[in-house]
Design a protein around this motif. Structure first.
Motif, PDB file in Angstrom:
ATOM      1  N   SER A   1      11.860  25.152 -38.208  1.00 13.38           N
ATOM      2  CA  SER A   1      11.719  26.496 -37.671  1.00 13.38           C
ATOM      3  C   SER A   1      11.449  27.510 -38.772  1.00 13.38           C
ATOM      4  O   SER A   1      10.752  28.503 -38.564  1.00 13.38           O
ATOM      5  CB  SER A   1      12.976  26.882 -36.889  1.00 13.38           C
ATOM      6  OG  SER A   1      12.833  28.135 -36.275  1.00 13.38           O
ATOM      7  N   CYS A   2      11.995  27.239 -39.967  1.00 11.44           N
ATOM      8  CA  CYS A   2      11.743  28.140 -41.103  1.00 11.44           C
ATOM      9  C   CYS A   2      10.284  28.097 -41.542  1.00 11.44           C
ATOM     10  O   CYS A   2       9.682  29.124 -41.885  1.00 11.44           O
ATOM     11  CB  CYS A   2      12.634  27.762 -42.286  1.00 11.44           C
ATOM     12  SG  CYS A   2      14.378  28.144 -42.063  1.00 11.44           S
ATOM     13  N   PHE A   3       9.708  26.923 -41.545  1.00 10.43           N
ATOM     14  CA  PHE A   3       8.341  26.762 -42.035  1.00 10.43           C
ATOM     15  C   PHE A   3       7.285  27.077 -40.976  1.00 10.43           C
ATOM     16  O   PHE A   3       6.139  27.367 -41.319  1.00 10.43           O
ATOM     17  CB  PHE A   3       8.132  25.333 -42.555  1.00 10.43           C
ATOM     18  CG  PHE A   3       8.770  25.071 -43.880  1.00 10.43           C
ATOM     19  CD1 PHE A   3       8.211  25.579 -45.049  1.00 10.43           C
ATOM     20  CD2 PHE A   3       9.935  24.335 -43.977  1.00 10.43           C
ATOM     21  CE1 PHE A   3       8.794  25.347 -46.281  1.00 10.43           C
ATOM     22  CE2 PHE A   3      10.533  24.096 -45.198  1.00 10.43           C
ATOM     23  CZ  PHE A   3       9.969  24.596 -46.366  1.00 10.43           C
ATOM     24  N   ALA A   4       7.640  26.983 -39.691  1.00  9.07           N
ATOM     25  CA  ALA A   4       6.663  27.209 -38.629  1.00  9.07           C
ATOM     26  C   ALA A   4       6.428  28.703 -38.425  1.00  9.07           C
ATOM     27  O   ALA A   4       7.346  29.518 -38.506  1.00  9.07           O
ATOM     28  CB  ALA A   4       7.154  26.572 -37.332  1.00  9.07           C
ATOM     29  N   SER A   5       5.185  29.043 -38.156  1.00 10.09           N
ATOM     30  CA  SER A   5       4.861  30.454 -37.924  1.00 10.09           C
ATOM     31  C   SER A   5       5.189  30.878 -36.507  1.00 10.09           C
ATOM     32  O   SER A   5       5.417  32.063 -36.241  1.00 10.09           O
ATOM     33  CB  SER A   5       3.374  30.698 -38.203  1.00 10.09           C
ATOM     34  OG  SER A   5       2.569  29.853 -37.392  1.00 10.09           O
TER      35      SER A   5
ATOM     36  N   ASP B   1       5.031  25.976 -32.284  1.00  7.43           N
ATOM     37  CA  ASP B   1       4.622  25.034 -33.327  1.00  7.43           C
ATOM     38  C   ASP B   1       5.818  24.228 -33.830  1.00  7.43           C
ATOM     39  O   ASP B   1       5.715  23.026 -34.075  1.00  7.43           O
ATOM     40  CB  ASP B   1       3.973  25.785 -34.494  1.00  7.43           C
ATOM     41  CG  ASP B   1       2.670  26.473 -34.094  1.00  7.43           C
ATOM     42  OD1 ASP B   1       2.068  26.032 -33.096  1.00  7.43           O
ATOM     43  OD2 ASP B   1       2.273  27.433 -34.776  1.00  7.43           O
ATOM     44  N   ALA B   2       6.951  24.905 -33.990  1.00  7.84           N
ATOM     45  CA  ALA B   2       8.163  24.204 -34.422  1.00  7.84           C
ATOM     46  C   ALA B   2       8.591  23.175 -33.381  1.00  7.84           C
ATOM     47  O   ALA B   2       8.969  22.040 -33.715  1.00  7.84           O
ATOM     48  CB  ALA B   2       9.294  25.210 -34.660  1.00  7.84           C
ATOM     49  N   LEU B   3       8.517  23.548 -32.102  1.00  8.22           N
ATOM     50  CA  LEU B   3       8.901  22.627 -31.037  1.00  8.22           C
ATOM     51  C   LEU B   3       7.990  21.405 -31.014  1.00  8.22           C
ATOM     52  O   LEU B   3       8.464  20.258 -30.896  1.00  8.22           O
ATOM     53  CB  LEU B   3       8.858  23.339 -29.690  1.00  8.22           C
ATOM     54  CG  LEU B   3       9.199  22.481 -28.469  1.00  8.22           C
ATOM     55  CD1 LEU B   3      10.615  21.932 -28.581  1.00  8.22           C
ATOM     56  CD2 LEU B   3       9.032  23.294 -27.178  1.00  8.22           C
ATOM     57  N   ALA B   4       6.686  21.634 -31.142  1.00  4.83           N
ATOM     58  CA  ALA B   4       5.739  20.515 -31.121  1.00  4.83           C
ATOM     59  C   ALA B   4       5.998  19.560 -32.286  1.00  4.83           C
ATOM     60  O   ALA B   4       5.991  18.334 -32.119  1.00  4.83           O
ATOM     61  CB  ALA B   4       4.304  21.046 -31.168  1.00  4.83           C
TER      62      ALA B   4
ATOM     63  N   PHE C   1      15.032  25.054 -32.259  1.00  2.00           N
ATOM     64  CA  PHE C   1      13.637  25.187 -32.720  1.00  2.00           C
ATOM     65  C   PHE C   1      13.198  26.645 -32.852  1.00  2.00           C
ATOM     66  O   PHE C   1      12.267  26.962 -33.596  1.00  2.00           O
ATOM     67  CB  PHE C   1      12.692  24.422 -31.780  1.00  2.00           C
ATOM     68  CG  PHE C   1      12.367  25.134 -30.492  1.00  2.00           C
ATOM     69  CD1 PHE C   1      11.208  25.886 -30.361  1.00  2.00           C
ATOM     70  CD2 PHE C   1      13.216  25.036 -29.394  1.00  2.00           C
ATOM     71  CE1 PHE C   1      10.897  26.533 -29.175  1.00  2.00           C
ATOM     72  CE2 PHE C   1      12.915  25.667 -28.208  1.00  2.00           C
ATOM     73  CZ  PHE C   1      11.760  26.426 -28.088  1.00  2.00           C
ATOM     74  N   THR C   2      13.878  27.568 -32.161  1.00  3.01           N
ATOM     75  CA  THR C   2      13.520  28.992 -32.283  1.00  3.01           C
ATOM     76  C   THR C   2      14.402  29.741 -33.271  1.00  3.01           C
ATOM     77  O   THR C   2      14.258  30.957 -33.428  1.00  3.01           O
ATOM     78  CB  THR C   2      13.637  29.681 -30.908  1.00  3.01           C
ATOM     79  OG1 THR C   2      14.999  29.640 -30.482  1.00  3.01           O
ATOM     80  CG2 THR C   2      12.755  28.989 -29.871  1.00  3.01           C
ATOM     81  N   SER C   3      15.301  29.079 -33.944  1.00  6.67           N
ATOM     82  CA  SER C   3      16.347  29.755 -34.721  1.00  6.67           C
ATOM     83  C   SER C   3      15.796  30.754 -35.727  1.00  6.67           C
ATOM     84  O   SER C   3      16.278  31.886 -35.813  1.00  6.67           O
ATOM     85  CB  SER C   3      17.221  28.714 -35.426  1.00  6.67           C
ATOM     86  OG  SER C   3      16.420  27.886 -36.240  1.00  6.67           O
TER      87      SER C   3
END
Length: 473
Positions: free
Chosen positions: A231-235, A239-242, A147-149
């Motif tokens: 992860s690419c779309f999340a700022s 947020d990506a994890l959620a 998720f942090t990639s």
């Protein structure tokens, strides 16, 4: 390509520095191996028990004393369903469908002794099998690893630095996908090696195992790609994890359990009591072999007398009651077959409704693919029921024929045939179920759904790569 590989290698180094991630991955790999060997031992024990029970009831039947054949019709016979070789990998519906049927004349009994009804409620949450671990727990691990990639590069402000070093959006995303795709396949590797070893020892065919490995490889790659794309779309990483955890909860936990309930409401199956009442009503309408005044069997008697060229039942060279039993069994079996086909059609309608939502939850596709290839789905269970019913008809008709042919030559108030005749009665021999021949359409359809998800995520990854390139510039 060298740049993509370097990005993937850097992602692996980052994950190796994540002690919690490494421990979680090792635990999951160990859990897959433990689940495989525990489930394999359990399958071996159950298979030995059922084979022993089947041999025992066959021997008890052979030991019966001299009796009237119709008494043996009601004495009946038990048959046990053998487990498929790959049922250790995915138990499917085997724990809920029952494994033993009592076969007797005039009735078609259902399978009994489902394990879920005799075990603790924990069984209903899923047995510890390699399929359960890969379907439910592995996606969650891949989420926490990936998720942090890309989001962390954005949070740390390293995207511009990567751009300055000649790394554009497509290469960055490709490297991240390669890194996490390899990790996803590594997580599934222990289960794949167990399956390969199972086939190498000749305990299962290679074809279903190859398709099973392909299906689970695609399933794991879907979650690795989904995590990287989100992860690419999340700022931000959180947020990506959620978003990913929400998708996991809906796609893996909620939908697969809610959709069958919705399908059951939309396509209602008749209860066993309703089916029995309807069958008795239909049987009484077409002919009741136990009613001496029944119109159908009065006509049957006239046809029988004409066929043998006599005017009285007493003059027949065979026992008339045995012929009545054979005809009554034929009528009741036809009725049961029609009722079974109707229920099977409704069940197929329910499954089709659920399968239609595989576009929203690929877990439905991988679950149905896994059960189909391991012969632990409803279709494989229905094949056992069909074989058992075909055997029941041969079993009962063999005894009815003994009554018709042997009793007239014995006579007396309590005629009994020799006990040696019971050894001539057929024994149940289950023919192994071939999923590739019997369930090819379902297997191919579910594979296409999984591959479709992979293609769709590849398109999203391409869009995400372009978006990252635009942001960097």
């Amino acid at each position: 390509m060298s740049m993509v590989i370097r990005i993937a290698q850097e992602e692996w180094r980052t994950l190796l520095r994540n002690r919690a991630g490494v421990i979680a991955t090792m635990l999951l790999v160990a859990l897959v191996l433990v689940a495989a060997f525990v489930s394999l031992e359990r399958r071996t024990r159950i298979e030995a028990d059922r084979a022993g029970y089947q041999a025992s009831v066959d021997a008890d039947f052979d030991k019966q004393p001299a009796r009237h054949p119709h008494r043996m019709v009601h004495y009946g016979q038990f048959v046990f369903r053998p487990l498929a070789p790959l049922a250790f990998f995915d138990t499917g519906v085997d724990s809920y469908t029952g494994n033993t049927i009592f076969l007797e004349g005039h009735r078609q009994n259902s399978a009994n002794f489902a394990e879920a009804r005799q075990s603790s409620l924990l069984l209903r949450f899923g047995q510890l099998t390699p399929a359960f671990v890969l379907q439910t727990l592995a996606p969650l691990l891949l989420i926490f690893l990936a998720f942090t990639s890309v989001a962390r590069e954005r949070e740390r402000g390293t995207l511009r630095l990567l751009r300055a070093q000649g790394v554009d959006g497509p290469r960055l995303v490709a490297g991240k996908l390669m890194g996490h795709g390899a990790i996803a396949l590594a997580i599934g590797l222990p289960a794949f090696l167990v399956l390969i070893g199972f086939a190498a020892m000749g305990m299962a065919d290679w074809a279903p195992i190859a398709l099973l490995i392909l299906g689970y490889a695609v399933w794991l790659l879907i979650w690795a790609m989904l995590a990287v794309v989100i992860s690419c779309f999340a700022s931000r990483s959180r947020d990506a994890l959620a978003a990913l955890v929400a998708l996991w909860m809906v796609g893996v936990i909620l939908l697969p359990r809610a959709l069958p309930e919705v399908a059951a409401v939309e396509t209602i199956l008749p209860t066993r009591i309703e089916t029995e009442v309807a069958l008795h009503r239909d049987l009484a309408r077409i002919g009741d072999s136990h009613d001496p005044e029944d119109p159908y069997f009065n006509a049957f008697k006239q046809r029988t007398l004409a066929r043998y060229g006599v005017s009285r039942v007493e003059d027949l060279p065979v026992q008339y009651a045995g012929l009545v039993g054979m005809e009554g069994e034929r009528l009741s079996t036809d009725l049961y077959a029609r009722a079974t086909n109707e229920v099977s059609a409704r069940e197929a309608s329910q499954n089709a409704r659920v399968h239609g939502f595989a576009v929203l939850s690929p877990l439905i596709a991988i679950r149905q693919l896994s059960m189909a290839l391991t012969a632990s789905d409803v279709t494989a269970h229905q094949d056992f029921l069909d074989q058992a019913e075909a055997f029941r008809y041969r079993f009962v008709q063999t005894l009815n024929r003994m009554q018709a042919v042997l009793i007239p030559h014995i006579g007396g108030e309590d005629p009994r045939v020799s006990a040696e005749n019971w050894k001539r009665v057929p024994r149940f021999a289950y023919q192994p179920y071939d999923p590739l021949r019997s369930n090819a359409a379902s297997i191919g359809g579910n594979l296409m759904v999984l591959l479709g998800w992979l293609v769709g995520l590849s398109v999203l990854a391409t869009l995400a790569a372009r978006r990252i390139g635009g942001i960097v510039r």
